[in-house]
Design a protein around this motif. Structure first.
Motif, mmCIF file in Angstrom:
data_model
loop_
_atom_site.group_PDB
_atom_site.id
_atom_site.type_symbol
_atom_site.label_atom_id
_atom_site.label_comp_id
_atom_site.label_asym_id
_atom_site.label_seq_id
_atom_site.Cartn_x
_atom_site.Cartn_y
_atom_site.Cartn_z
ATOM 1 N N SER A 110 -68.241 1.429 -58.017
ATOM 2 C CA SER A 110 -66.795 1.261 -58.178
ATOM 3 C C SER A 110 -66.040 2.577 -58.136
ATOM 4 N N ASP A 111 -66.724 3.695 -58.403
ATOM 5 C CA ASP A 111 -66.064 5.001 -58.388
ATOM 6 C C ASP A 111 -65.604 5.394 -56.987
ATOM 7 N N PHE A 112 -66.361 4.943 -55.975
ATOM 8 C CA PHE A 112 -65.970 5.336 -54.613
ATOM 9 C C PHE A 112 -65.567 4.163 -53.729
ATOM 10 N N MET A 113 -65.845 2.927 -54.155
ATOM 11 C CA MET A 113 -65.451 1.775 -53.344
ATOM 12 C C MET A 113 -64.078 1.230 -53.737
ATOM 13 N N ASN A 114 -63.727 1.339 -55.001
ATOM 14 C CA ASN A 114 -62.460 0.763 -55.474
ATOM 15 C C ASN A 114 -61.445 1.820 -55.871
ATOM 16 N N MET A 122 -63.706 15.390 -50.942
ATOM 17 C CA MET A 122 -64.063 14.165 -51.650
ATOM 18 C C MET A 122 -65.087 14.428 -52.757
ATOM 19 N N LEU A 123 -66.079 15.257 -52.459
ATOM 20 C CA LEU A 123 -67.107 15.558 -53.456
ATOM 21 C C LEU A 123 -66.522 16.315 -54.642
ATOM 22 N N THR A 124 -65.607 17.243 -54.345
ATOM 23 C CA THR A 124 -64.971 18.011 -55.420
ATOM 24 C C THR A 124 -64.132 17.098 -56.308
ATOM 25 N N TYR A 125 -63.377 16.200 -55.671
ATOM 26 C CA TYR A 125 -62.550 15.260 -56.438
ATOM 27 C C TYR A 125 -63.419 14.384 -57.336
#
Length: 212
Positions: free
Chosen positions: A201-205, A183-186
């Motif tokens: 919004s980058d990680f919630m949506n 996930m961190l790499t992505y």
């Protein structure tokens, strides 16, 4: 000849059991801790579903004040950018806001935090008592730490997000290191812009981001 006392043996899995028990108690916040603990360990012994429930965003304990993101924001502001703080000093600040001492103690135990506390670790765990899931916890933490907003979305340095996520996943114990790294790499390669900031919004949506 006196009978030799039998030496007590502590099961190696006991620390992990107690850690999970404390985390579950924070998530559930039972009104009767003794009764709930009895049900918890009975269910654990029998292999039945544990009596854990998600709570709403606010926590009310006894006559103490309600823990909210705003309270944590005020604590963060009062620290004035300090990275570490002594346990007793932070506890005094915590109680000065009327917040529950039992919750403070539980946070310290869950994180195995030393006398010299890393503020971001304490904040992450305090947010987890509000957010329950890792994603919601990171959302609350980002909104507290953010000093700027873009289109209404809180933003923090990706390095801070990385620290918080890695720590929360480690404490949770149910998210693999492989998942965290993926996930961190992505996020770093596909989402984060040149400013090095990550928005809620980058990680919630984002359907490609699964933090749990």
């Amino acid at each position: 000849m006196p009978q030799t006392e039998k030496q007590m043996t502590i099961p190696p899995e006991l620390p992990e059991i107690l850690k999970q028990y404390t985390k579950s108690a924070i998530k559930t916040q039972p009104s009767d801790l003794i009764e709930w603990s009895t049900r918890y360990f009975t269910a654990l012994t029998k292999g039945e579903p544990l009596p854990i429930k998600e709570r709403p965003e606010r926590i009310t304990l006894s006559n103490w004040a309600v823990l909210t993101p705003q309270f944590l924001k005020e604590l963060h502001t009062k620290l004035g950018g300090r990275l570490t703080i002594e346990t007793n000093e932070l506890l005094d600040m915590w109680k000065a806001q009327g917040l529950p001492e039992d919750l403070f103690t539980s946070i310290i135990k869950v994180g195995c935090l030393p006398d010299e506390i890393e503020w971001l670790k304490f904040l992450a765990l305090a947010c987890s008592s509000l957010g329950v899931t890792i994603a919601k916890t990171l959302k609350i933490a980002t909104e507290i730490l953010s000093s700027c907003h873009e289109n209404g979305s809180a933003r923090i340095p990706f390095s801070t997000f990385q620290f918080l996520y890695t720590f929360l996943a480690d404490v949770d114990g149910e998210v693999s290191g492989t998942q965290v790294n993926r996930m961190l790499t992505y996020l770093q390669q596909e989402v984060i812009g040149p400013d090095g900031l990550i928005k809620v919004s980058d990680f919630m949506n984002n359907p490609k981001v699964r933090l749990e």
